[in-house]
Design an enzyme around this catalytic site. Structure first.
Site, PDB file in Angstrom:
ATOM      1  N   LYS A  35      36.270  48.173  49.400  1.00 13.69           N
ATOM      2  CA  LYS A  35      36.025  49.357  48.564  1.00 13.69           C
ATOM      3  C   LYS A  35      36.605  50.641  49.152  1.00 13.69           C
ATOM      4  CE  LYS A  35      32.012  48.053  45.823  1.00 13.69           C
ATOM      5  NZ  LYS A  35      30.706  48.518  45.344  1.00 13.69           N
ATOM      6  N   ALA A  68      19.461  53.920  52.522  1.00 18.58           N
ATOM      7  CA  ALA A  68      20.545  54.891  52.681  1.00 18.58           C
ATOM      8  C   ALA A  68      21.844  54.175  53.050  1.00 18.58           C
ATOM      9  CB  ALA A  68      20.163  55.903  53.759  1.00 18.58           C
ATOM     10  N   GLY A  69      22.097  53.029  52.380  1.00 17.31           N
ATOM     11  CA  GLY A  69      23.315  52.270  52.658  1.00 17.31           C
ATOM     12  C   GLY A  69      24.395  52.562  51.628  1.00 17.31           C
ATOM     13  N   ASP A 107      29.981  52.317  39.627  1.00 10.81           N
ATOM     14  CA  ASP A 107      28.586  52.073  40.033  1.00 10.81           C
ATOM     15  C   ASP A 107      27.701  53.265  39.654  1.00 10.81           C
ATOM     16  OD1 ASP A 107      28.995  49.575  41.171  1.00 10.81           O
ATOM     17  OD2 ASP A 107      29.562  50.419  43.114  1.00 10.81           O
ATOM     18  N   LEU A 145      29.418  37.500  40.298  1.00 14.79           N
ATOM     19  CA  LEU A 145      28.974  37.251  38.923  1.00 14.79           C
ATOM     20  C   LEU A 145      29.892  37.944  37.930  1.00 14.79           C
ATOM     21  CD1 LEU A 145      25.235  37.817  39.782  1.00 14.79           C
ATOM     22  CD2 LEU A 145      26.209  35.645  39.007  1.00 14.79           C
ATOM     23  N   TYR A 177      18.861  42.886  41.447  1.00 19.70           N
ATOM     24  CA  TYR A 177      18.827  42.161  40.167  1.00 19.70           C
ATOM     25  C   TYR A 177      18.421  40.702  40.332  1.00 19.70           C
ATOM     26  CZ  TYR A 177      23.579  41.425  41.855  1.00 19.70           C
ATOM     27  OH  TYR A 177      24.663  41.154  42.653  1.00 19.70           O
ATOM     28  N   ARG A 210      13.717  53.525  57.197  1.00 21.50           N
ATOM     29  CA  ARG A 210      13.097  53.094  58.466  1.00 21.50           C
ATOM     30  C   ARG A 210      13.791  53.733  59.664  1.00 21.50           C
ATOM     31  NH1 ARG A 210      15.247  46.816  59.209  1.00 21.50           N
ATOM     32  NH2 ARG A 210      17.434  47.274  58.859  1.00 21.50           N
ATOM     33  N   THR A 211      15.075  54.133  59.490  1.00 27.43           N
ATOM     34  CA  THR A 211      15.807  54.753  60.612  1.00 27.43           C
ATOM     35  C   THR A 211      16.393  56.104  60.180  1.00 27.43           C
ATOM     36  OG1 THR A 211      17.407  53.019  60.035  1.00 27.43           O
ATOM     37  CG2 THR A 211      16.578  52.991  62.273  1.00 27.43           C
TER      38      THR A 211
HETATM   39  P1  NAP Z   1      23.332  48.221  52.770  1.00 25.91           P
HETATM   40  O1  NAP Z   1      24.570  49.060  52.773  1.00 25.91           O
HETATM   41  O2  NAP Z   1      23.199  47.109  53.704  1.00 25.91           O
HETATM   42  O3  NAP Z   1      22.102  49.258  52.964  1.00 25.91           O
HETATM   43  C1  NAP Z   1      20.835  48.840  52.996  1.00 25.91           C
HETATM   44  C2  NAP Z   1      19.862  49.997  53.262  1.00 25.91           C
HETATM   45  O4  NAP Z   1      18.576  49.396  53.289  1.00 25.91           O
HETATM   46  C3  NAP Z   1      20.038  50.697  54.605  1.00 25.91           C
HETATM   47  O5  NAP Z   1      19.558  52.012  54.502  1.00 25.91           O
HETATM   48  C4  NAP Z   1      19.157  49.861  55.513  1.00 25.91           C
HETATM   49  O6  NAP Z   1      18.550  50.591  56.573  1.00 25.91           O
HETATM   50  C5  NAP Z   1      18.022  49.492  54.602  1.00 25.91           C
HETATM   51  N1  NAP Z   1      17.476  48.188  54.992  1.00 25.91           N
HETATM   52  C6  NAP Z   1      18.121  47.011  55.084  1.00 25.91           C
HETATM   53  N2  NAP Z   1      17.274  46.049  55.490  1.00 25.91           N
HETATM   54  C7  NAP Z   1      16.084  46.640  55.692  1.00 25.91           C
HETATM   55  C8  NAP Z   1      14.812  46.182  56.135  1.00 25.91           C
HETATM   56  N3  NAP Z   1      14.601  44.903  56.442  1.00 25.91           N
HETATM   57  N4  NAP Z   1      13.814  47.079  56.231  1.00 25.91           N
HETATM   58  C9  NAP Z   1      14.024  48.363  55.929  1.00 25.91           C
HETATM   59  N5  NAP Z   1      15.203  48.869  55.492  1.00 25.91           N
HETATM   60  C10 NAP Z   1      16.225  48.005  55.380  1.00 25.91           C
HETATM   61  O7  NAP Z   1      23.102  47.588  51.333  1.00 25.91           O
HETATM   62  P2  NAP Z   1      23.611  48.152  49.959  1.00 25.91           P
HETATM   63  O8  NAP Z   1      24.982  47.685  49.706  1.00 25.91           O
HETATM   64  O9  NAP Z   1      23.318  49.599  49.911  1.00 25.91           O
HETATM   65  O10 NAP Z   1      22.679  47.345  48.923  1.00 25.91           O
HETATM   66  C11 NAP Z   1      21.286  47.543  48.864  1.00 25.91           C
HETATM   67  C12 NAP Z   1      20.708  46.722  47.707  1.00 25.91           C
HETATM   68  O11 NAP Z   1      21.223  47.192  46.473  1.00 25.91           O
HETATM   69  C13 NAP Z   1      21.031  45.234  47.769  1.00 25.91           C
HETATM   70  O12 NAP Z   1      19.870  44.521  47.501  1.00 25.91           O
HETATM   71  C14 NAP Z   1      22.020  45.029  46.647  1.00 25.91           C
HETATM   72  O13 NAP Z   1      21.902  43.762  46.036  1.00 25.91           O
HETATM   73  C15 NAP Z   1      21.618  46.109  45.675  1.00 25.91           C
HETATM   74  N6  NAP Z   1      22.750  46.545  44.828  1.00 25.91           N
HETATM   75  C16 NAP Z   1      22.636  46.402  43.491  1.00 25.91           C
HETATM   76  C17 NAP Z   1      23.667  46.795  42.685  1.00 25.91           C
HETATM   77  C18 NAP Z   1      23.577  46.624  41.187  1.00 25.91           C
HETATM   78  O14 NAP Z   1      24.592  46.712  40.510  1.00 25.91           O
HETATM   79  N7  NAP Z   1      22.402  46.422  40.639  1.00 25.91           N
HETATM   80  C19 NAP Z   1      24.831  47.360  43.234  1.00 25.91           C
HETATM   81  C20 NAP Z   1      24.895  47.507  44.622  1.00 25.91           C
HETATM   82  C21 NAP Z   1      23.846  47.079  45.419  1.00 25.91           C
HETATM   83  P3  NAP Z   1      19.112  50.550  58.092  1.00 25.91           P
HETATM   84  O15 NAP Z   1      20.238  51.524  58.083  1.00 25.91           O
HETATM   85  O16 NAP Z   1      17.944  50.966  58.885  1.00 25.91           O
HETATM   86  O17 NAP Z   1      19.549  49.135  58.343  1.00 25.91           O
END
Ligand code: NAP
Length: 293
Positions: free
Chosen positions: A70, A133-134, A106, A20, A237, A157-158
């Site tokens: 990144k 915690a991603g 960010d 976007l 978002y 969850r983990t």
């Molecule tokens: P990520 O690196 O994949 O991390 C996701 C985290 O959520 C991990 O801790 C993961 O746990 C947990 N998770 C994933 N699926 C799950 C489930 N089904 N149940 C429980 N825990 C779950 O993702 P990310 O890059 O951090 O992004 C996370 C969110 O932030 C996304 O929705 C993204 O769109 C949003 N975001 C928004 C912005 C913005 O500018 N507004 C910027 C960046 C990201 P496990 O380790 O156990 O898998």
């Protein structure tokens, strides 16, 4: 109209067609009458060094960086700003006459809308619960520590996967900030989670739970435990109102979604490239209209 004098900006990732950023950035550039073009360019991982050399050779003013580049871009740049170095993630590059500076906007994208609601020092001494915690949680953690938060509970969850992150940020807090924040990890199915919720002033969802198309999903929250004045922030978002934020609002909590974070990181990047951060409302409107499509 682009001319021979138009300066170039871009976003790179792989894939990138979903981004976007071109809509948000070109809305700002046009609105401010800035003679820049911003385009999305798919760059496969193996081509990243050639792409960076190409941007330098073609004198692009700067570019955004998204998944999967990144971290991989860091050794290809000349200078990395402290937050980006500590997070191991660059989302913005500034080309100062061939000297490439990597930064991470960010962090500012996350914290500025929050400070606008809670006040400049509104997080000092407060307790946060961060679900997830991603990758995104890393910028959130840095931002919270920079705002002098007292306590962060990572609710996941983990827990075994989150523990190294907590350890890393305890060290970063000592190296870069007050070093006094408590960072703990709890299993969100365990007994410590409701205790953390009861002390929580700021509850953040940084998991993808609730993101389109799985809009019915939400991280687990016992709303009876949460203080009435606790602020609820979902960095997702799309949709604008996730199931988590809808439940929070039903229970009377003030809420914020991730639109301003996305636009905030874009504005901080634009400011670094052009000295102008763009019209926030116009950028938000462009984002919402692109999401509707
Ligand atoms: P990520 O690196 O994949 O991390 C996701 C985290 O959520 C991990 O801790 C993961 O746990 C947990 N998770 C994933 N699926 C799950 C489930 N089904 N149940 C429980 N825990 C779950 O993702 P990310 O890059 O951090 O992004 C996370 C969110 O932030 C996304 O929705 C993204 O769109 C949003 N975001 C928004 C912005 C913005 O500018 N507004 C910027 C960046 C990201 P496990 O380790 O156990 O898998």
């Amino acid at each position: 109209m682009y001319t021979g004098a138009t300066k170039n900006l871009a976003v790179i990732g792989y894939p990138i067609a979903h981004s976007l950023s071109p809509v948000i950035q070109n809305t700002a550039l046009t609105g401010a009458g800035l003679d820049y073009a911003y385009i999305a360019i798919p760059v496969a991982p193996a081509d990243l060094p050639a792409a960076v050399a190409g941007f330098r050779a073609m004198n692009f003013r700067g570019w955004n960086v998204t998944i999967p580049h990144k971290s991989a871009i860091i050794p290809l740049l000349d200078e990395i700003e402290p937050a980006a170095a500590a997070l191991g993630a660059v989302n913005t590059v500034i080309n100062n006459d061939g000297h490439l500076v990597g930064t991470n906007t960010d962090v500012i994208g996350f914290i500025e809308p929050l400070k606008a609601r809670l006040g400049e020092s509104g997080l000092e001494g407060k307790n946060a619960v961060l679900m997830g915690a991603g990758g995104a949680a890393r910028a959130v953690l840095w931002a919270l520590l920079s705002a002098d938060i007292n306590n962060i509970t990572l609710a996941v969850r983990t827990p075994a996967k989150a523990e190294p992150l907590a350890e890393e940020f305890r060290r970063l807090d000592k190296e870069h900030f007050s070093g006094t924040a408590e960072i703990t990890v709890v299993d969100w199915a365990g007994e410590e989670y409701p205790v953390a919720l009861a002390a929580c002033d700021l509850l953040i969802n940084a998991t993808p739970l609730g993101m389109a198309p799985h809009t019915e999903a939400a991280p687990p929250v016992d709303w009876q435990k949460l203080k009435a004045e606790a602020f609820c922030y979902d960095i997702i978002y799309t949709p604008a109102v996730t199931a988590f934020l809808s439940q929070a609002a039903e229970h009377g909590h003030a809420t914020l979604n991730g639109e301003e974070m996305l636009v905030g990181q874009a504005r901080a990047a634009l400011e670094k490239w052009t000295g102008c951060s763009g019209d926030k409302e116009a950028m938000l409107k462009a984002l919402r209209s692109a999401l509707e499509k």
